[in-house]
Scaffold this motif. Structure first.
Motif, mmCIF file in Angstrom:
data_model
loop_
_atom_site.group_PDB
_atom_site.id
_atom_site.type_symbol
_atom_site.label_atom_id
_atom_site.label_comp_id
_atom_site.label_asym_id
_atom_site.label_seq_id
_atom_site.Cartn_x
_atom_site.Cartn_y
_atom_site.Cartn_z
ATOM 1 N N ILE A 61 0.852 -1.189 0.000
ATOM 2 C CA ILE A 61 0.000 0.000 0.000
ATOM 3 C C ILE A 61 0.889 1.239 0.000
ATOM 4 O O ILE A 61 1.785 1.387 0.832
ATOM 5 C CB ILE A 61 -0.921 0.025 1.235
ATOM 6 N N ARG A 62 0.624 2.127 -0.930
ATOM 7 C CA ARG A 62 1.427 3.339 -1.046
ATOM 8 C C ARG A 62 1.218 4.215 0.178
ATOM 9 O O ARG A 62 0.095 4.425 0.633
ATOM 10 C CB ARG A 62 1.026 4.089 -2.316
ATOM 11 N N GLU A 63 2.316 4.737 0.731
ATOM 12 C CA GLU A 63 2.234 5.542 1.937
ATOM 13 C C GLU A 63 1.521 6.857 1.661
ATOM 14 O O GLU A 63 1.637 7.439 0.592
ATOM 15 C CB GLU A 63 3.638 5.825 2.472
ATOM 16 N N ALA A 64 0.774 7.313 2.687
ATOM 17 C CA ALA A 64 0.119 8.610 2.590
ATOM 18 C C ALA A 64 1.152 9.725 2.780
ATOM 19 O O ALA A 64 2.212 9.516 3.367
ATOM 20 C CB ALA A 64 -0.978 8.715 3.639
ATOM 21 N N GLY A 65 0.798 10.919 2.298
ATOM 22 C CA GLY A 65 1.681 12.050 2.489
ATOM 23 C C GLY A 65 2.467 12.386 1.242
ATOM 24 O O GLY A 65 2.317 11.740 0.195
ATOM 25 N N PRO A 66 3.317 13.384 1.338
ATOM 26 C CA PRO A 66 4.074 13.853 0.152
ATOM 27 C C PRO A 66 5.244 12.938 -0.173
ATOM 28 O O PRO A 66 6.414 13.297 -0.023
ATOM 29 C CB PRO A 66 4.539 15.241 0.591
ATOM 30 N N VAL A 67 4.930 11.723 -0.634
ATOM 31 C CA VAL A 67 5.966 10.749 -0.976
ATOM 32 C C VAL A 67 6.142 10.737 -2.495
ATOM 33 O O VAL A 67 5.180 10.488 -3.223
ATOM 34 C CB VAL A 67 5.580 9.341 -0.480
ATOM 35 N N PRO A 68 7.339 11.004 -3.009
ATOM 36 C CA PRO A 68 7.533 10.988 -4.463
ATOM 37 C C PRO A 68 7.242 9.600 -5.033
ATOM 38 O O PRO A 68 7.552 8.586 -4.400
ATOM 39 C CB PRO A 68 9.015 11.338 -4.632
ATOM 40 N N PRO A 69 6.643 9.526 -6.214
ATOM 41 C CA PRO A 69 6.383 8.215 -6.815
ATOM 42 C C PRO A 69 7.685 7.551 -7.225
ATOM 43 O O PRO A 69 8.678 8.223 -7.514
ATOM 44 C CB PRO A 69 5.530 8.556 -8.044
ATOM 45 N N PRO A 70 7.710 6.222 -7.232
ATOM 46 C CA PRO A 70 8.920 5.531 -7.686
ATOM 47 C C PRO A 70 9.139 5.739 -9.176
ATOM 48 O O PRO A 70 8.215 6.085 -9.918
ATOM 49 C CB PRO A 70 8.615 4.065 -7.372
ATOM 50 N N THR A 71 10.378 5.533 -9.606
ATOM 51 C CA THR A 71 10.725 5.743 -11.008
ATOM 52 C C THR A 71 11.624 4.619 -11.503
ATOM 53 O O THR A 71 12.262 3.912 -10.726
ATOM 54 C CB THR A 71 11.470 7.082 -11.203
ATOM 55 N N ILE A 72 11.651 4.461 -12.825
ATOM 56 C CA ILE A 72 12.611 3.592 -13.491
ATOM 57 C C ILE A 72 13.504 4.497 -14.330
ATOM 58 O O ILE A 72 13.053 5.059 -15.334
ATOM 59 C CB ILE A 72 11.911 2.556 -14.388
ATOM 60 N N PRO A 73 14.770 4.693 -13.952
ATOM 61 C CA PRO A 73 15.637 5.604 -14.715
ATOM 62 C C PRO A 73 16.002 5.028 -16.071
ATOM 63 O O PRO A 73 16.175 3.813 -16.224
ATOM 64 C CB PRO A 73 16.873 5.743 -13.813
ATOM 65 N N VAL A 74 16.108 5.896 -17.054
ATOM 66 C CA VAL A 74 16.579 5.508 -18.386
ATOM 67 C C VAL A 74 17.653 6.490 -18.817
ATOM 68 O O VAL A 74 17.713 7.628 -18.333
ATOM 69 C CB VAL A 74 15.426 5.477 -19.419
ATOM 70 N N VAL A 75 18.523 6.043 -19.719
ATOM 71 C CA VAL A 75 19.600 6.903 -20.203
ATOM 72 C C VAL A 75 19.474 7.064 -21.713
ATOM 73 O O VAL A 75 18.793 6.290 -22.386
ATOM 74 C CB VAL A 75 20.984 6.318 -19.846
ATOM 75 N N GLU A 76 20.125 8.075 -22.228
ATOM 76 C CA GLU A 76 20.091 8.332 -23.666
ATOM 77 C C GLU A 76 20.492 7.071 -24.438
ATOM 78 O O GLU A 76 21.464 6.400 -24.111
ATOM 79 C CB GLU A 76 21.035 9.474 -24.013
ATOM 80 N N GLY A 77 19.707 6.749 -25.446
ATOM 81 C CA GLY A 77 19.977 5.565 -26.250
ATOM 82 C C GLY A 77 19.016 4.441 -25.919
ATOM 83 O O GLY A 77 17.864 4.675 -25.557
ATOM 84 N N TRP A 78 19.505 3.201 -26.041
ATOM 85 C CA TRP A 78 18.642 2.029 -25.854
ATOM 86 C C TRP A 78 18.597 1.581 -24.391
ATOM 87 O O TRP A 78 19.617 1.562 -23.708
ATOM 88 C CB TRP A 78 19.144 0.877 -26.712
ATOM 89 N N ASN A 79 17.394 1.215 -23.953
ATOM 90 C CA ASN A 79 17.173 0.733 -22.597
ATOM 91 C C ASN A 79 16.235 -0.475 -22.634
ATOM 92 O O ASN A 79 15.257 -0.490 -23.393
ATOM 93 C CB ASN A 79 16.516 1.807 -21.722
ATOM 94 N N MET A 80 16.538 -1.484 -21.815
ATOM 95 C CA MET A 80 15.616 -2.603 -21.590
ATOM 96 C C MET A 80 14.835 -2.297 -20.314
ATOM 97 O O MET A 80 15.424 -2.173 -19.243
ATOM 98 C CB MET A 80 16.373 -3.913 -21.386
ATOM 99 N N VAL A 81 13.512 -2.178 -20.432
ATOM 100 C CA VAL A 81 12.729 -1.774 -19.264
ATOM 101 C C VAL A 81 11.568 -2.740 -19.045
ATOM 102 O O VAL A 81 11.046 -3.354 -19.980
ATOM 103 C CB VAL A 81 12.183 -0.333 -19.406
ATOM 104 N N GLY A 82 11.182 -2.854 -17.795
ATOM 105 C CA GLY A 82 10.049 -3.680 -17.434
ATOM 106 C C GLY A 82 8.761 -2.891 -17.431
ATOM 107 O O GLY A 82 8.754 -1.659 -17.367
ATOM 108 N N PHE A 83 7.662 -3.619 -17.503
ATOM 109 C CA PHE A 83 6.318 -3.035 -17.432
ATOM 110 C C PHE A 83 5.727 -3.445 -16.086
ATOM 111 O O PHE A 83 5.588 -4.628 -15.798
ATOM 112 C CB PHE A 83 5.476 -3.542 -18.595
ATOM 113 N N THR A 84 5.378 -2.457 -15.248
ATOM 114 C CA THR A 84 5.074 -2.739 -13.851
ATOM 115 C C THR A 84 3.592 -2.758 -13.507
ATOM 116 O O THR A 84 3.236 -2.763 -12.334
ATOM 117 C CB THR A 84 5.769 -1.715 -12.934
ATOM 118 N N SER A 85 2.730 -2.791 -14.496
ATOM 119 C CA SER A 85 1.292 -2.879 -14.224
ATOM 120 C C SER A 85 0.824 -4.321 -14.392
ATOM 121 O O SER A 85 1.374 -5.083 -15.184
ATOM 122 C CB SER A 85 0.508 -1.976 -15.181
#
Length: 248
Positions: A166-190
């Motif tokens: 359960i996501r915490e209440a309050g001013p908590v920044p959402p999580p992120t998946i960092p990417v860099v310029e060029g090609w990235n292999m990324v997951g889908f989290t839904s």
């Protein structure tokens, strides 16, 4: 009177060293005494398959023939389960549940006999990392948010479990998946399909590639749970996992 409590989803098992009478049993605020099963008044079982995902506290009180009482309490987590079908040959996958970083041999234990190799491209380092059941490798762990090439010698289904957080209440920044310029292999989290444009909103994106049933799919309209993706971005950035993107 002494007893032990074990969780083996979808059951809780309670074992006493002598026959007892159960005087109270609860999960949270729910009275479950009538749901207990026993054939000898010493070993009891309680089904948990209908519980909601998340943390639960189980408490049970028992009395022996002399009237001595003992109470046991246990906190446990009911996890979500996701099944990822893998085909013979190459599969581009990701993990649609929140998990702890896990060594490939452990995460893939149930299908390891059919796994030939696992590969992940670390865009930040510009390097491939790999794992093979025969020789190991430098892919130390698998985690949500990452994508992987898995080469299979035969079809199999990868089952992944993880708690609903359960996501915490309050001013908590959402999580992120960092990417860099060029090609990235990324997951889908839904855990449900989502438009590609929505998931990758905010990125300076050139192209998205998916891989389904041995075929490349360019700029798929919708992203699918359990699938991984290659993306090419113009500048460094991050996939921001807004609330409707979250696996939690």
């Amino acid at each position: 009177v002494e007893g032990q409590v074990f969780v083996d989803n979808p059951h809780i098992t309670i074992v006493y060293n002598e026959p007892v009478t159960i005087t109270a049993a609860t999960i949270g605020d729910l009275d479950v005494i009538d749901d207990l099963l026993t054939i000898d008044d010493r070993i009891f079982g309680l089904p948990t398959k209908d519980l909601a995902e998340g943390d639960h506290t189980f408490s049970i009180t028992a009395a022996d023939a002399a009237g001595n009482e003992v109470t046991g309490t246990l906190t446990f987590t009911v996890c979500l389960t996701a099944e990822i079908p893998l085909h013979e040959g190459w599969n581009l996958i990701s993990l649609p549940l929140m998990i702890d970083p896990t060594p490939p041999a452990d995460l893939l234990a149930g299908i390891l006999d059919h796994v030939k190799s696992v590969w992940h491209f670390d865009a930040a380092d510009g390097a491939w990392k790999a794992f093979s059941p025969r020789v190991g490798g430098d892919l130390a762990y698998m985690d949500d948010g990452m994508a992987f090439w898995i080469e299979m010698s035969a079809p199999a289904t990868l089952t992944v479990t993880g708690p609903e957080i359960i996501r915490e209440a309050g001013p908590v920044p959402p999580p992120t998946i960092p990417v860099v310029e060029g090609w990235n292999m990324v997951g889908f989290t839904s855990r449900t399909p989502m438009p590609s444009a929505e998931y990758f909103a905010g990125l300076d994106l050139r192209v998205v590639w998916g891989f389904e049933l041995g075929r490349w799919v360019e700029d798929p309209e919708n992203l699918q749970p359990g699938r991984g993706y290659w993306i090419k971005v113009v500048t460094d950035g991050a996939i921001i996992l807004e609330e409707d993107h979250l696996i939690w």
